[in-house]
Design a protein around this motif. Structure first.
Motif, PDB file in Angstrom:
ATOM      1  N   ASN A  45     -10.377  -1.574   4.342  1.00 47.61           N
ATOM      2  CA  ASN A  45      -9.186  -0.782   4.076  1.00 47.61           C
ATOM      3  C   ASN A  45      -8.382  -1.501   2.991  1.00 47.61           C
ATOM      4  N   ILE A  46      -8.679  -1.180   1.729  1.00 45.25           N
ATOM      5  CA  ILE A  46      -8.005  -1.850   0.620  1.00 45.25           C
ATOM      6  C   ILE A  46      -7.401  -0.839  -0.343  1.00 45.25           C
ATOM      7  N   ILE A  47      -6.434  -1.321  -1.120  1.00 47.91           N
ATOM      8  CA  ILE A  47      -5.924  -0.554  -2.247  1.00 47.91           C
ATOM      9  C   ILE A  47      -6.902  -0.779  -3.389  1.00 47.91           C
ATOM     10  N   THR A  85      11.427   7.652 -16.830  1.00 49.81           N
ATOM     11  CA  THR A  85      11.087   7.464 -15.427  1.00 49.81           C
ATOM     12  C   THR A  85       9.763   6.713 -15.316  1.00 49.81           C
ATOM     13  N   LEU A  86       9.783   5.611 -14.579  1.00 50.19           N
ATOM     14  CA  LEU A  86       8.556   4.875 -14.270  1.00 50.19           C
ATOM     15  C   LEU A  86       8.021   5.387 -12.938  1.00 50.19           C
ATOM     16  N   VAL A  87       6.740   5.730 -12.922  1.00 51.28           N
ATOM     17  CA  VAL A  87       6.082   6.172 -11.691  1.00 51.28           C
ATOM     18  C   VAL A  87       5.021   5.135 -11.353  1.00 51.28           C
ATOM     19  N   PHE A  88       5.146   4.528 -10.177  1.00 58.21           N
ATOM     20  CA  PHE A  88       4.216   3.515  -9.686  1.00 58.21           C
ATOM     21  C   PHE A  88       3.339   4.176  -8.625  1.00 58.21           C
ATOM     22  N   THR A  89       2.009   4.084  -8.778  1.00 59.14           N
ATOM     23  CA  THR A  89       1.099   4.741  -7.844  1.00 59.14           C
ATOM     24  C   THR A  89       0.035   3.770  -7.365  1.00 59.14           C
ATOM     25  N   TRP A  90      -0.113   3.674  -6.045  1.00 61.37           N
ATOM     26  CA  TRP A  90      -1.158   2.886  -5.410  1.00 61.37           C
ATOM     27  C   TRP A  90      -2.094   3.855  -4.708  1.00 61.37           C
ATOM     28  N   THR A  91      -3.415   3.713  -4.903  1.00 64.12           N
ATOM     29  CA  THR A  91      -4.394   4.531  -4.188  1.00 64.12           C
ATOM     30  C   THR A  91      -5.421   3.605  -3.558  1.00 64.12           C
ATOM     31  N   GLY A  92      -6.030   4.075  -2.467  1.00 56.22           N
ATOM     32  CA  GLY A  92      -6.975   3.216  -1.781  1.00 56.22           C
ATOM     33  C   GLY A  92      -7.901   3.966  -0.849  1.00 56.22           C
TER      34      GLY A  92
END
Length: 107
Positions: A45-47, A85-92
């Motif tokens: 289970n990782i990003i 606008t800065l959009v930070f996205t993490w997916t995993g």
């Protein structure tokens, strides 16, 4: 459960100057190589991906792998000529996706 995220960027940032951006997210980053108390292998289970976009344009991206520690911390440099606008996205794994937005103000 809520995901804890910390984002540090200068406010205001100097126009045209390189500024540091630091982000961290609370995530276990389980590599899937350990046994749990029941004698079963703990699933991975990782990003796997982080992206930062300024008004839709990719300004930083990183692929993450099993060797990254829990609660991954990333730091990078950014130079901007305009506010936005800065959009930070993490997916995993398992459909994990978390997005945060911050306004980048320039002096």
């Amino acid at each position: 459960m809520a995901t804890r995220v910390l984002i540090h960027l200068p406010d205001p940032a100097p126009r045209g100057q390189v500024v540091p951006v630091r982000v961290t997210i609370g995530h276990p980053m389980e590599v899937g190589l350990r046994w749990n108390g029941d004698g079963n292998m703990t699933p991975r289970n990782i990003i796997t991906r982080f992206e930062c976009r300024l008004d839709g344009a990719l300004v930083f991206g990183a692929d993450l792998y099993q060797a990254v520690a829990a609660n991954p911390y990333l730091a990078f440099w950014l130079r901007a000529e305009r506010s936005g606008t800065l959009v930070f996205t993490w997916t995993g794994d398992y459909g994990f996706r978390h997005e945060e937005r911050r306004t980048l103000n320039l002096a």
